[in-house]
Design an enzyme around this catalytic site. Structure first.
Site: not given
Ligand code: LLP
Length: 424
Positions: A239, A273-276, A316, A352-353, A381
């Site tokens: 997050g 659990e970092p992604g973004r 979003y 087409c939207e 994402y």
């Molecule tokens: N852990 C869990 C349990 C999660 O549900 C998520 C994201 C993460 C880790 C990773 O979160 P991050 O570090 O990437 O913020 N598609 C949306 C974001 C959906 C996130 C879903 N869960 C977007 O494009 O903003």
């Protein structure tokens, strides 16, 4: 580190001109900076080093095999939410013994696959899931390591579609159920409760929710230990926000400042659990202007990247910086207000939207048919949520390392579009 600098009024990725890549690989084109990916991972590794964390890169943010391999080689583990993601982690050659598995709907096959892969722990989200894991572990003659996912009822003030830690969301369980299930695990020989899990939402641009989650974690861990559990792990999910607009993103050290003391006080190990945070600003999506048109008092820039490639603005209302690759006006810090030398336009894709709009009423330099435009902060994402809507083949992905360019996903062809379909 700026992975996408303008040099002599032309956009680069590390040492490579973006226009050169677009000529060679076509558009829409995804370009990732390998060194920025590593820089971001290292930032988290350093900020949290005091508590020797297990960093589980969140595969859902960008699941390209080469990105997973890059993460694994730099010492990251993985957070998965499906059997498919676990399969990708294995295919990237990564170790699965530090993998965490979240998600509200794990199937029996996915649970079996995860147990066979000897993952670090399941983030359990309901009693039904706990029972299923216990039954399958029993059949397999193994003990399943589980963390219970607490819904901490903390409002992280994210978009309603990405908030997860508020009462009433589908994720995790409230504290009463949490305690009930913890007691149940104690008497189950097929399960071992090793930790607690929380994920608050995404993206989060303040540290307060993490501070609150840290305080909650200390309480919960103390309670569980008093009840006889040997709790070793606090997993605070992902997050961490990033700068989509200007520099609103916080450094990893700001999150660490509130999380590390709590983890120390609880005497636990930390999983994240970092992604973004890792891949978001490591990638751009490059489109080419197909047409411009003026209609209904508006100017439209129609370029060949679309909502099937990057769905975030449509889904979003997300803000992404967008600017030409060779602009007639230098890119200012702030793209949200009036910009001198620019006209107000809508930047759209060909789908087409009406929702296939990347920017509305945005000040933008004049562009012509054939000009390239870069959509920034597209590394997280983006491809992971892409589709073939309107029967549009997915674009090519390249990874840049200094001056070295590697294709990490080839452009899909028309034949790819119908590959799995059968004529009766
Ligand atoms: N852990 C869990 C349990 C999660 O549900 C998520 C994201 C993460 C880790 C990773 O979160 P991050 O570090 O990437 O913020 N598609 C949306 C974001 C959906 C996130 C879903 N869960 C977007 O494009 O903003």
């Amino acid at each position: 580190m700026n992975p996408f600098p303008y040099i002599n009024n032309e956009l680069y990725c590390e040492d490579v001109p973006v226009s050169r890549l677009a000529v060679e690989f076509g558009t829409p084109l995804w370009i990732y900076s390998k060194n920025f990916l590593l820089h971001q991972l290292r930032q988290i590794q350093t900020a949290f080093a005091d508590v020797d964390p297990v960093l589980c890169y969140s595969v859902k943010a960008n699941s390209n095999l080469s990105i997973l391999k890059t993460m694994a080689e730099a010492g990251s583990s993985f957070d998965v939410v499906s059997g498919g993601e676990l399969y990708r982690v294995k295919a990237a050659g990564a170790d699965t013994t530090k993998v965490v598995f979240a998600g509200v709907g794990k199937t029996d096959d996915e649970i079996r696959f995860a147990l066979e892969s000897k993952i670090l722990m399941f983030d359990v989200e309901s009693e039904g899931e706990l029972d299923a894991i216990s039954a399958i572990a029993g059949e397999m003659g193994v003990v399943a390591p589980v963390a219970l996912r607490l819904n901490p009822d903390i409002d992280a003030k994210t978009h309603s579609k990405t908030t997860t830690g508020k009462k009433g969301n589908k994720f995790g369980m409230d504290i009463e159920r949490f305690q009930e299930l913890a007691a149940k695990v104690l008497h189950d020989p097929n399960l071992k409760l090793t930790g607690i899990h929380m994920h608050l939402g995404s993206p989060i641009l303040t540290t307060d929710p993490y501070a609150a989650a840290g305080r909650k974690a200390i309480d919960v861990v103390q309670g569980l230990r008093a009840a006889g559990h040997e709790i070793n792990w606090i997993n605070l999910g992902g997050g961490f926000g990033i700068s989509y607009r200007q520099d609103e993103g916080l450094p990893a050290s700001a999150y660490a400042e509130v999380i590390v003391p709590a983890v120390k006080e609880a005497g636990c190990r930390l999983a994240l659990e970092p992604g973004r945070f890792i891949c978001g600003n490591s990638g751009i999506l490059v489109g080419k202007v197909v047409y411009t048109k003026q209609e209904g008092g508006k100017t439209f820039v129609i370029q060949d990247a679309a909502m099937n490639d990057l769905v975030r603005p449509a889904m979003y209302d997300s803000f992404h910086r967008i600017w030409p690759v060779k602009p007639s006006v230098a890119m200012p810090e702030n793209l949200e207000g009036e910009i001198s030398g620019c006209d107000k336009v809508d930047i759209v894709g060909p789908v087409c939207e009406s929702g296939d709009t990347f920017a509305k009423d945005r000040y933008f330099p004049e562009v012509q048919r054939g000009d390239l435009v870069a959509i920034f902060s597209a590394g997280a994402y983006g491809t992971a949520m892409s589709s073939n809507y309107n029967s549009r083949p997915r674009g090519c992905e390249v990874l840049v390392d200094g001056g070295k360019v590697t294709v990490i996903r080839r452009r899909e062809s028309y034949a790819d579009l119908i590959r799995h379909e059968l004529l009766d």
